[in-house]
Design a protein around this motif. Structure first.
Motif, PDB file in Angstrom:
ATOM      1  N   ILE A  45       0.903  -1.029  -0.078  1.00  0.00           N
ATOM      2  CA  ILE A  45      -0.061  -0.022  -0.134  1.00  0.00           C
ATOM      3  C   ILE A  45       0.708   1.333   0.014  1.00  0.00           C
ATOM      4  O   ILE A  45       0.313   2.321   0.094  1.00  0.00           O
ATOM      5  CB  ILE A  45      -0.894  -0.025   1.238  1.00  0.00           C
ATOM      6  CG1 ILE A  45      -0.250   0.085   2.517  1.00  0.00           C
ATOM      7  CG2 ILE A  45      -1.854  -1.135   1.331  1.00  0.00           C
ATOM      8  CD1 ILE A  45      -1.102   0.741   3.669  1.00  0.00           C
ATOM      9  N   GLU A  55      -5.647   1.106   6.268  1.00  0.00           N
ATOM     10  CA  GLU A  55      -5.983   1.332   5.217  1.00  0.00           C
ATOM     11  C   GLU A  55      -5.647   0.407   4.053  1.00  0.00           C
ATOM     12  O   GLU A  55      -4.950   0.506   3.205  1.00  0.00           O
ATOM     13  CB  GLU A  55      -5.716   2.606   4.524  1.00  0.00           C
ATOM     14  CG  GLU A  55      -6.345   3.866   5.252  1.00  0.00           C
ATOM     15  CD  GLU A  55      -5.888   5.399   4.853  1.00  0.00           C
ATOM     16  OE1 GLU A  55      -5.710   5.464   3.650  1.00  0.00           O
ATOM     17  OE2 GLU A  55      -6.109   6.346   5.597  1.00  0.00           O
ATOM     18  N   PHE A  56      -6.072  -1.003   4.420  1.00  0.00           N
ATOM     19  CA  PHE A  56      -5.655  -2.274   3.621  1.00  0.00           C
ATOM     20  C   PHE A  56      -6.870  -3.165   3.849  1.00  0.00           C
ATOM     21  O   PHE A  56      -7.534  -3.061   4.646  1.00  0.00           O
ATOM     22  CB  PHE A  56      -4.231  -2.517   3.720  1.00  0.00           C
ATOM     23  CG  PHE A  56      -3.993  -2.796   5.526  1.00  0.00           C
ATOM     24  CD1 PHE A  56      -4.482  -3.834   6.050  1.00  0.00           C
ATOM     25  CD2 PHE A  56      -3.029  -1.785   5.880  1.00  0.00           C
ATOM     26  CE1 PHE A  56      -4.352  -4.001   7.267  1.00  0.00           C
ATOM     27  CE2 PHE A  56      -2.920  -1.974   7.438  1.00  0.00           C
ATOM     28  CZ  PHE A  56      -3.305  -3.111   7.985  1.00  0.00           C
TER      29      PHE A  56
END
Length: 328
Positions: free
Chosen positions: A299, A327-328
């Motif tokens: 990411i 955020e993955f």
């Protein structure tokens, strides 16, 4: 007058340990290995803090530096508000009664030339505790606590199995009645069937004597079993720290998520997304700019190679060093 922190037994602030690299005919310093590079955490009284990461991430060096088996390059280590790194030889000797270690290799950590009883009693002799008869009685009591028979006191290390030797190593630490024990991969050299016995022994001893553990390991399954909180290290830095439940349920750092995805699942019908990291761990001699994980991170964005993320509290009690935590 400073007020002692009754909750935290150990406080580590910005701890660094660099090893110089010598080269040339005159053996000048040509570089440094940044084994531990700015690590900060606390250990509460009576808890087990697990410290995990790949081989070479600096977790063992962190434990050894806290105990001053390695001299720190810089930073602060407070044990019951006493500065360990600034302690004199006399002060350090007194502190060592409260801070003990169980080493990884049960074969190398015992002197083959002396009996088990002499080995376990060594700390008592060094600190001048008790008479010879009292020391022998204490050794017999501690051996019984770790699951060995008192009649084995006059045997030599080669007469014991690996699991028994590790129990002797635990007895050596326990006999000083410490407050903190650094467990440096204490079960990694043992058979799987023996590992669970030693882990259960450590938990029982913790409950009985009110011990605090810094438990260093690379096996996440072991850490999940024994730890209250877990810290994850990568290339000399702490990248995530949270309670066991929060970390394994919802990791915020992609490296932690990749490690958890590699844990074998005993349920053959369960499916788990396996994250395979590309490339090798960069060299601690010349770590990447910005986030040290970014060359292997799926990411990663431009800012990751430019700016080192701050190790910050993203949620209550959940710390991470990632620009895009979760955020993955």
């Amino acid at each position: 007058m400073a007020v002692a922190n009754t909750e935290h037994l150990l406080e580590v602030n910005n701890l660094k340990k660099y090893f110089p690299i010598k080269g040339g005919i005159l053996r000048h310093t040509v570089g440094t290995v940044k084994a531990v590079d700015g690590v900060s955490f606390t250990v509460r009284r009576g808890e087990t803090l697990g410290l995990v990461g790949e081989s070479g991430c600096g977790k063992t060096t962190t434990g050894r530096t806290i105990l001053r088996l390695e001299q720190a390059t810089s930073g602060e280590v407070l044990f019951e508000d006493k500065d360990v790194l600034k302690a004199s030889s006399r002060q350090m000797k007194a502190l060592r009664r409260d801070m003990q270690i169980v080493f990884q290799d049960p074969y190398a950590s015992l002197d083959p030339r002396i009996t088990v009883g002499q080995s376990v009693a060594e700390g008592l002799v060094i600190h001048g505790i008790g008479t010879p008869k009292e020391r022998e009685e204490r050794v017999r009591e501690v051996l019984a606590k770790v699951g060995l028979h008192a009649s084995q006191i006059n045997r030599f290390p080669h007469e014991f199995s690996g699991g028994q030797r590790q129990r002797i190593g635990i007895a050596r630490a326990l006999i000083m009645e410490p407050k903190l024990i650094v467990c440096d991969e204490p079960v990694s050299a043992l058979d799987v069937s023996i590992q669970s016995q030693v882990l259960n022994l450590l938990r029982n001893l913790q409950r009985e004597f009110g011990l605090t553990y810094l438990f260093i390991a690379h096996n996440l399954s072991v850490v999940e079993h024994i730890s209250d909180r877990v810290g994850v290290m990568y290339l000399g830095k702490l990248v995530e720290l949270a309670s066991r439940e929060d970390l394994f349920r919802e990791p915020l750092h992609p490296y932690t998520k990749a490690l958890i995805s590699a844990i074998p699942n005993p349920d053959p019908t369960a499916r788990r997304e396996r994250i395979v990291l590309q490339g090798d761990v960069p060299s601690p001699i010349n770590p990447p700019a910005g986030c040290r994980f970014h060359p292997r991170c799926w990411i990663a964005r431009p800012i990751c190679s430019e700016q080192d993320p701050e190790f910050a509290e993203k949620r209550k009690g959940h710390w991470a060093a990632c620009h895009f935590a979760g955020e993955f």
